[in-house]
Design an enzyme around this catalytic site. Structure first.
Site, short mmCIF file in Angstrom:
data_model
loop_
_atom_site.label_atom_id
_atom_site.label_comp_id
_atom_site.label_asym_id
_atom_site.label_seq_id
_atom_site.Cartn_x
_atom_site.Cartn_y
_atom_site.Cartn_z
N HIS A 18 0.82 -1.21 0.00
CA HIS A 18 0.00 0.00 0.00
C HIS A 18 0.86 1.27 0.00
O HIS A 18 0.51 2.28 0.61
CB HIS A 18 -0.99 -0.01 1.18
CG HIS A 18 -2.05 -1.05 1.02
ND1 HIS A 18 -3.15 -0.87 0.21
CD2 HIS A 18 -2.15 -2.30 1.51
CE1 HIS A 18 -3.91 -1.96 0.24
NE2 HIS A 18 -3.31 -2.85 1.01
N ASP A 157 2.63 -4.54 -9.12
CA ASP A 157 2.51 -5.90 -9.66
C ASP A 157 2.96 -5.94 -11.12
O ASP A 157 3.76 -6.79 -11.52
CB ASP A 157 1.06 -6.39 -9.59
CG ASP A 157 0.55 -6.45 -8.17
OD1 ASP A 157 1.33 -6.19 -7.24
OD2 ASP A 157 -0.64 -6.77 -8.00
MG MG Z 1 -4.50 -8.92 -9.01
#
Ligand code: MG
Ligand code: ADP
Length: 323
Positions: A18, A157
């Site tokens: 986060h 990601d």
């Molecule tokens: Mg995902």
């Protein structure tokens, strides 16, 4: 007819959760487990795509303008990425393909970004183009994910999966998208365990992003905020959210230093501290995830453990002495 086959790995985040959507620091690494896309060009203006993990295949026009409207829903990630790659000039004009993966889906190891990057690599190879570099592809994949899922995710990601090297963590500055490969010492192994499928992450995640935007209206960019800036916040919830982000960015810096010094004890300590910060201040853990972390910490040789990814379920990651 040339068959094109590409792969894209999953990822696990060692530390720095986060922090990406406020331009902070993260330290994920790619996994051996990966998504495979295999298929051929058709030139008929259509995408036909199936997945071993989904009962229904999808068919949509290659020049799809609204990927979020594609059915079945899983194919929105494919449609979103096809659209973004075409916007970058990769003018694929129809293909059929099949997707397989040995990643657990919906478990915090980023099967969604692996699917997006697999699609990006697939269409790039289909047209034989090298005009889209890995960082641009990651940014395109992030946009595709926003459209497909409606979740305002950060870049971690997609960028880790696009540029990561096996055996190294990827230190990423999510503000300027610079990155560095940080080798994992042979003395430790990284242990990833599935705990429980995630639930309701979409709305909770968006709530956390909204909290950070509110904080930044008061104290300025969180990526450069200091602990003293946090104390200015009167609202208790916002103060705790900010305390997590500011301290987590510092923990990532410290973790990179610890890896550089071979201090795996310190790396483990930082990972466990990160979990407690997520649980207490950011409130993205659950009792089941806390219990999974505590159980891992009691195992012999474990140096540190935390939940990994967006939260509310998914996987836990630990580091331990090898053997
Ligand atoms: Mg995902
Ligand atoms: P995670 O990325 O942590 O695995 P997400 O909820 O972000 O979880 O993404 C999971 C979704 O991505 C699935 O519900 C599905 O729509 C899509 N997806 C990912 N991998 C595949 C795959 N191999 N085949 C079909 N759909 C997939």
């Amino acid at each position: 007819m040339t068959v094109v086959r590409v792969t894209a790995p999953g990822r696990v985040n060692l530390i720095g959760d986060h922090t990406d959507y406020t331009g902070g620091l993260v330290l994920p690494m790619v996994l051996e487990r990966r998504t495979v896309m295999e298929g051929t060009a058709t030139g008929d203006g259509l995408v036909r795509v199936s997945s071993a993990d989904e009962s229904e295949p999808a068919c949509f026009p290659i020049d799809i303008a609204e990927p979020e409207s594609v059915e079945p829903g899983w194919a929105r990630y494919v449609a979103g990425m096809v659209r973004e790659m075409r916007l970058l000039g990769v003018m694929v004009d129809g293909f059929e393909a099949h997707v397989t993966t040995d990643l657990p889906i919906g478990s915090g190891l980023s099967s969604s970004a692996a699917l997006e990057i697999a699609v990006g690599r697939f269409v790039r190879e289909l047209v034989g183009s090298d005009s889209v570099d890995d960082v641009s592809m990651a940014v395109a994949a992030q946009r595709a994910e926003h459209r497909a899922s409606g979740v305002p995710c950060g870049i971690m990601d997609q960028l880790c999966i696009a540029v990561g090297r096996s055996g190294s963590a990827t230190s990423i500055d999510c503000h300027d998208l610079t990155f560095r490969h940080v080798p994992i010492p042979d003395s430790i192994e990284v242990d990833v365990r599935f705990v429980v499928h995630r639930k309701l992450v979409g709305s909770e995640y968006a709530d956390r992003v909204a909290d950070c935007r509110r904080i930044e209206e008061i104290v300025g960019p969180l990526r450069s905020a200091r602990p003293a800036d946090v104390d200015v916040l009167r609202d208790d919830r916002l103060r705790r959210r900010a305390r997590h982000v500011v301290s987590e960015n510092q923990r990532v810096r410290d973790a990179i230093d610890a890896l550089g010094n071979g201090d795996v004890t310190e790396l483990g300590r930082l990972m466990t501290e990160s979990h407690h910060s997520l649980a207490r201040d950011y409130e993205t853990s659950t009792p089941v995830m806390d219990e999974a972390v505590e159980r891992l910490l009691r195992e012999p040789g474990v140096l540190g453990a935390r939940m990994t990814g967006g939260g509310f379920g998914g996987c836990v990651v630990a580091i331990r002495h090898r053997g």
